[in-house]
Scaffold this motif. Structure first.
Motif, short mmCIF file in Angstrom:
data_model
loop_
_atom_site.label_atom_id
_atom_site.label_comp_id
_atom_site.label_asym_id
_atom_site.label_seq_id
_atom_site.Cartn_x
_atom_site.Cartn_y
_atom_site.Cartn_z
N HIS B 35 0.82 -1.21 0.00
CA HIS B 35 0.00 0.00 0.00
C HIS B 35 0.86 1.26 0.00
O HIS B 35 0.53 2.25 -0.66
CB HIS B 35 -0.94 -0.01 1.21
N ALA B 36 1.95 1.21 0.74
CA ALA B 36 2.84 2.37 0.78
C ALA B 36 3.43 2.64 -0.60
O ALA B 36 3.59 3.80 -1.01
CB ALA B 36 3.96 2.15 1.79
N THR B 37 3.72 1.57 -1.33
CA THR B 37 4.24 1.73 -2.69
C THR B 37 3.25 2.51 -3.55
O THR B 37 3.64 3.40 -4.31
CB THR B 37 4.51 0.35 -3.31
N ASP B 38 1.98 2.17 -3.42
CA ASP B 38 0.95 2.89 -4.18
C ASP B 38 0.99 4.38 -3.88
O ASP B 38 0.92 5.21 -4.78
CB ASP B 38 -0.45 2.34 -3.83
N VAL B 39 1.09 4.71 -2.60
CA VAL B 39 1.06 6.12 -2.21
C VAL B 39 2.32 6.84 -2.66
O VAL B 39 2.26 7.95 -3.21
CB VAL B 39 0.87 6.25 -0.68
N PHE B 40 3.47 6.23 -2.46
CA PHE B 40 4.72 6.83 -2.93
C PHE B 40 4.68 7.03 -4.44
O PHE B 40 5.18 8.01 -4.96
CB PHE B 40 5.92 5.94 -2.55
N TYR B 41 4.11 6.07 -5.12
CA TYR B 41 4.01 6.16 -6.58
C TYR B 41 3.23 7.40 -6.99
O TYR B 41 3.59 8.08 -7.95
CB TYR B 41 3.31 4.91 -7.11
N GLU B 42 2.18 7.70 -6.25
CA GLU B 42 1.32 8.81 -6.67
C GLU B 42 1.74 10.17 -6.14
O GLU B 42 1.56 11.18 -6.81
CB GLU B 42 -0.13 8.52 -6.26
N LYS B 43 2.30 10.20 -4.95
CA LYS B 43 2.63 11.49 -4.35
C LYS B 43 4.11 11.72 -4.14
O LYS B 43 4.51 12.80 -3.71
CB LYS B 43 1.91 11.63 -3.00
N GLY B 44 4.93 10.74 -4.43
CA GLY B 44 6.35 10.87 -4.17
C GLY B 44 6.66 10.67 -2.70
O GLY B 44 5.77 10.72 -1.85
N ALA B 56 -3.91 4.46 3.80
CA ALA B 56 -3.89 3.49 2.70
C ALA B 56 -3.79 2.06 3.22
O ALA B 56 -4.28 1.13 2.58
CB ALA B 56 -2.71 3.79 1.77
N SER B 57 -3.18 1.90 4.37
CA SER B 57 -3.03 0.56 4.93
C SER B 57 -4.19 0.19 5.83
O SER B 57 -4.23 -0.94 6.35
CB SER B 57 -1.72 0.47 5.73
N GLY B 58 -5.11 1.12 6.07
CA GLY B 58 -6.22 0.86 6.97
C GLY B 58 -5.75 0.64 8.39
O GLY B 58 -6.36 -0.12 9.15
N MET B 59 -4.67 1.31 8.74
CA MET B 59 -4.12 1.13 10.08
C MET B 59 -3.93 2.51 10.70
O MET B 59 -3.80 3.50 9.99
CB MET B 59 -2.77 0.42 9.97
N SER B 60 -3.93 2.54 12.03
CA SER B 60 -3.75 3.83 12.68
C SER B 60 -2.33 4.33 12.47
O SER B 60 -1.41 3.55 12.19
CB SER B 60 -4.02 3.72 14.17
N LEU B 61 -2.19 5.63 12.61
CA LEU B 61 -0.88 6.25 12.42
C LEU B 61 0.16 5.63 13.35
O LEU B 61 1.25 5.24 12.92
CB LEU B 61 -1.01 7.75 12.69
N ALA B 62 -0.20 5.53 14.63
CA ALA B 62 0.75 4.99 15.60
C ALA B 62 1.03 3.52 15.34
O ALA B 62 2.15 3.04 15.56
CB ALA B 62 0.21 5.18 17.01
N GLY B 63 0.02 2.81 14.85
CA GLY B 63 0.18 1.39 14.61
C GLY B 63 1.27 1.07 13.61
O GLY B 63 1.93 0.03 13.68
N MET B 64 1.49 1.99 12.68
CA MET B 64 2.53 1.77 11.66
C MET B 64 3.91 1.58 12.30
O MET B 64 4.71 0.78 11.83
CB MET B 64 2.56 2.96 10.71
N TYR B 65 4.12 2.33 13.35
CA TYR B 65 5.45 2.32 13.94
C TYR B 65 5.77 1.04 14.70
O TYR B 65 6.87 0.87 15.20
CB TYR B 65 5.63 3.56 14.84
#
Lengths: 222, 222
Positions: B35-44, B56-65
DNA sequence: ATGTTTGTCGAACGTTCGTTCTAATGATAG
DNA sequence: CTATCATTAGAACGAACGTTCGACAAACAT
């Protein structure tokens, strides 16, 4: 939500003629554009902050906004000027040449000469290709399409003259790839100058398309 | 100054073997990377915020870490996985081929096939080439150099086999330009598939270098 | 002198950034 | 049932972001 037109009573640019009349305003703006190009070159458009840009210009953060209304517009001005100039010079040079193959060589030479003489601006043009949206973006895209069209016509002429047959689209875009990728690897100390570089790339490309697309005789893939 | 090793007591990855053992952790991380690849692809990279990525990952901000320690590391993981995979596949395919020209065709086909099948990841790899610094950056740069080296050797073999003489550096980098530029223009609906694309580019490139670099003797090639 | 335009600046606006704290879940095993 | 540990999220951190405001100096015409 940035308003597009309703309320810009602040800045009054007193010159709007096509040829830049070298007022103090224009000269200062050009300086800012140059310094901003350096910063965009090194940190990218998103990575460069207005504070970085103002520092590079030796001007206060607020002072910048006297010369342009947004960071986006600044990138637009850089890209527009760069792209317009390279097309202008190309048109000038093509006037002198009629031979189809030579015209393509002129195209490649013009592109690489300008690219290497203005490497930073050309990276900003190539790398930040799709960050401008709305009217800014469409205007730059139009110049790009025009430039692409010129190259395509040049190649079609060569095909007609030599009776070749291959996909102009892939050929043109391959050529652009070859040339534009340069910003990722070219080092003046290591690599040859624009003239020699243009010759080598032109050789690869021209021999490539000429040999790979032999049309009427024999049965070859196309 | 990000500390490289001193104090990461928070995350305990219980698996560190080279082959991904498909734990729940790894599977979830892989999803996030996609999912991160998709976002980087579109917004850099710079333009994409951690909040975009978490959404994009359907996860909370803190959860990513919980899965990775920084945005930079996330880009690193994407680039590393992508680049490693393409080199792996290339090595596999090259085992079957011995003819120098065919080996180069395999290289081009492998590159384009992977590029078009994983267009987003490959744009993130190509476009965000110089944003990673320090150890992350040097590690990716090492893989890149290895990949470059392979292509260079392939080309040198061709030169030796056919008695050609030209600058391998310019030829290789022109080839990379041709191929990598694809992410700026390729549209699956309009353009041919990877196989045909590879053939056309290989034709241009191979005929180009073969014709343009005729050795000390001989006048009439082919 | 005076008034207007042109150019510049420090300070602050509200927003978003990457990251972290804390506490609450869900699952698993004794 | 409870202790453990992997997993998630709400709220907040300080810093940095793009942009604006109001004041103020030169520059220039009158």
């Amino acid at each position: 939500m940035a308003s597009a037109s309703p309320a810009p009573p602040r800045v009054s640019r007193r010159r709007r003629a096509a040829p830049p009349p070298k007022t103090r305003f224009d000269r200062r703006l050009a300086k800012i554009l140059t310094h901003a190009t350096d910063v965009f070159y090194e940190k990218g458009y998103e990575g460069a902050s207005m504070r970085d840009l103002s520092r590079a210009s030796g001007m206060s953060l607020a002072g910048m906004y006297y010369y342009f209304e947004s960071k986006e517009k600044l990138l637009y001005l850089i890209q527009k000027h760069t792209f317009t100039t390279i097309v202008e010079r190309l048109r000038e040079r093509l006037k002198d040449v009629t031979d189809p193959e030579q015209r393509i060589r002129v195209f490649i030479l013009n592109h690489l000469e300008y690219f290497l003489a203005n490497q930073k601006a050309m990276k900003v043009l190539s790398h930040e290709d799709d960050v401008l949206k709305n009217s800014f973006g469409t205007e730059i895209a139009a110049i790009k399409r025009e430039y692409y069209r010129i190259c395509m016509d040049l190649l079609d002429n060569l095909k007609r003259a030599k009776g070749l047959e291959f996909s102009s689209r892939i050929a043109v875009l391959s050529l652009f790839g070859m040339m534009n990728w340069i910003y990722t690897w070219y080092h003046p100390r290591v690599d040859a100058d624009a003239g020699e570089m243009a010759e080598q790339m032109a050789n690869i490309f021209l021999q490539g398309v000429c040999a790979s697309g032999k049309a009427p005789k024999k049965r070859s893939a196309n």
